[in-house]
Design an enzyme around this catalytic site. Structure first.
Site, short mmCIF file in Angstrom:
data_model
loop_
_atom_site.label_atom_id
_atom_site.label_comp_id
_atom_site.label_asym_id
_atom_site.label_seq_id
_atom_site.Cartn_x
_atom_site.Cartn_y
_atom_site.Cartn_z
CE LYS A 179 59.84 94.93 3.03
NZ LYS A 179 60.38 96.06 2.29
CE LYS A 232 63.36 93.93 4.60
NZ LYS A 232 63.06 95.06 3.79
C1 PBG Z 1 61.69 99.42 1.46
C2 PBG Z 1 62.53 98.60 2.36
C3 PBG Z 1 62.46 98.45 3.76
C4 PBG Z 1 63.54 97.64 4.13
C5 PBG Z 1 64.20 97.30 2.96
N1 PBG Z 1 63.55 97.88 1.87
C6 PBG Z 1 61.56 99.07 4.76
C7 PBG Z 1 60.14 98.73 4.80
O1 PBG Z 1 59.62 97.89 4.07
O2 PBG Z 1 59.47 99.40 5.61
C8 PBG Z 1 63.90 97.25 5.53
C9 PBG Z 1 65.31 96.87 5.74
C10 PBG Z 1 65.78 96.88 7.15
O3 PBG Z 1 65.01 97.02 8.12
O4 PBG Z 1 66.99 96.73 7.33
N2 PBG Z 1 60.37 99.02 1.31
#
Ligand code: PBG
Length: 307
Positions: A179, A232
């Site tokens: 991520k 992601k």
């Molecule tokens: C929580 C999380 C996030 C997303 C999914 N889980 C936000 C982040 O890490 O700031 C993002 C998902 C999206 O942008 O659709 N940590």
């Protein structure tokens, strides 16, 4: 003929629809930067899930907006928290719909970071305890699968231990393994009200420049017991989805994140792009790159077209 020789097929059963659950009753508040996506109170969420289920979509992933936030993210691991109550309601109404939960703290902390803050930075190991407790409370409420998105080191292992020790050894972990600290999460943070109040998430999320490190993160999560791994965002990281597919014999998920959705919808609303074709083309390329599971805000729209 074209259909006969097509190499890549996209089906609604691959999709997981992210849903945002908020307090109240009869609430269905559209998210400004994510048209057709809503903050839903539990009663509305249940209705949404009935529809999702009827469309043959693979499942939903739930994000919670708690009534109150604090420094300890207490709402995240409260057995009566917003997500825990939502899981119970959805499972009661649509027992056959797959319910996944996002395991993270940023929606529940007053400062919007994904964990416990010491000296202005997230403390990895304290945060692991919160994550384990959250995952366990989700499993207890009836979640089929938990998906940690915080990017702390060792969280998959911590969650696996907590689940196994409490009789939930059959609950799989879908890990947000690679991520990235991405600009494309902007609209989500509006939706989940989780924008960090200071700094950014670069101390725990990955540098977009690092592909080899992504493979190492995935490998680590698999060693810790992850069952499904995720890349992601999706579109800007198709190369890493492909590398992961070639390297690891496990199911691979990709998250077409909020900013990816918002870009397509915004361009379409300006008359600059055909929304339906852009949706199908991106979902096809994410599948072609090697993801068999796609988390996408287009799940319902795509299911209607592909149905
Ligand atoms: C929580 C999380 C996030 C997303 C999914 N889980 C936000 C982040 O890490 O700031 C993002 C998902 C999206 O942008 O659709 N940590």
């Amino acid at each position: 003929m074209r259909a006969l020789v097509r190499e890549t097929h996209v089906e609604p059963s691959q999709f997981i629809l992210p849903l945002f659950v908020c307090p109240g009753e009869g609430v269905r508040r559209e998210i400004g930067s994510m048209p057709d996506n809503y903050q839903l109170s539990i009663d509305e969420l249940v209705k949404e899930c009935v529809e999702v289920n009827a469309l043959g979509i693979g499942g939903v992933i739930l994000f919670g907006l708690p009534e109150t936030k604090d420094e300890m993210a207490s709402g995240a691991y409260d057995d009566n928290g917003i997500v825990q109550r939502a899981i119970r309601a959805v499972r009661r109404e649509t027992p056959e719909l797959l319910v996944v939960t996002d395991v993270c703290n940023c929606e529940y902390t007053s400062h919007g970071h994904c964990g416990y803050i010491i000296d202005g930075d997230v403390d990895n190991d304290t945060t692991l305890q919160w994550l384990a407790k959250s995952a366990l409370s989700h499993a207890r409420a009836g979640a089929h699968m938990v998906a940690p998105s915080d990017m702390m080191d060792g969280r998959v292992w911590a969650i696996r231990q907590a689940l196994d020790a409490n009789g939930y050894e059959k609950i799989p972990v879908m890990s947000y393994a690679a991520k990235f600290a991405s600009v494309f999460y902007g609209p989500f943070r509006e939706a989940a009200e989780s924008t960090p109040q200071f700094g950014d998430r670069r101390s725990y999320q990955m540098d977009p420049a690092n592909g080899r490190e992504a493979m190492r993160e995935i490998e680590q999560d698999l060693q810790e017991g992850a069952d499904i791994i995720m890349v992601k965002p999706a579109l800007a990281y198709l190369d890493l989805i492909r590398q992961a597919r070639d390297r690891f014999d496990v199911p691979i998920a990709a998250y077409q994140v909020s900013g990816e959705y918002a870009m397509i919808v915004a361009a379409a609303r300006n008359g600059w792009i055909d929304q339906e074709r852009a949706m199908l083309e991106t979902l096809t390329s994410i599948t072609r790159a090697g993801a068999s599971i796609i988390l996408t805000y287009f799940a319902k729209a795509a299911a209607r077209v592909l149905g």
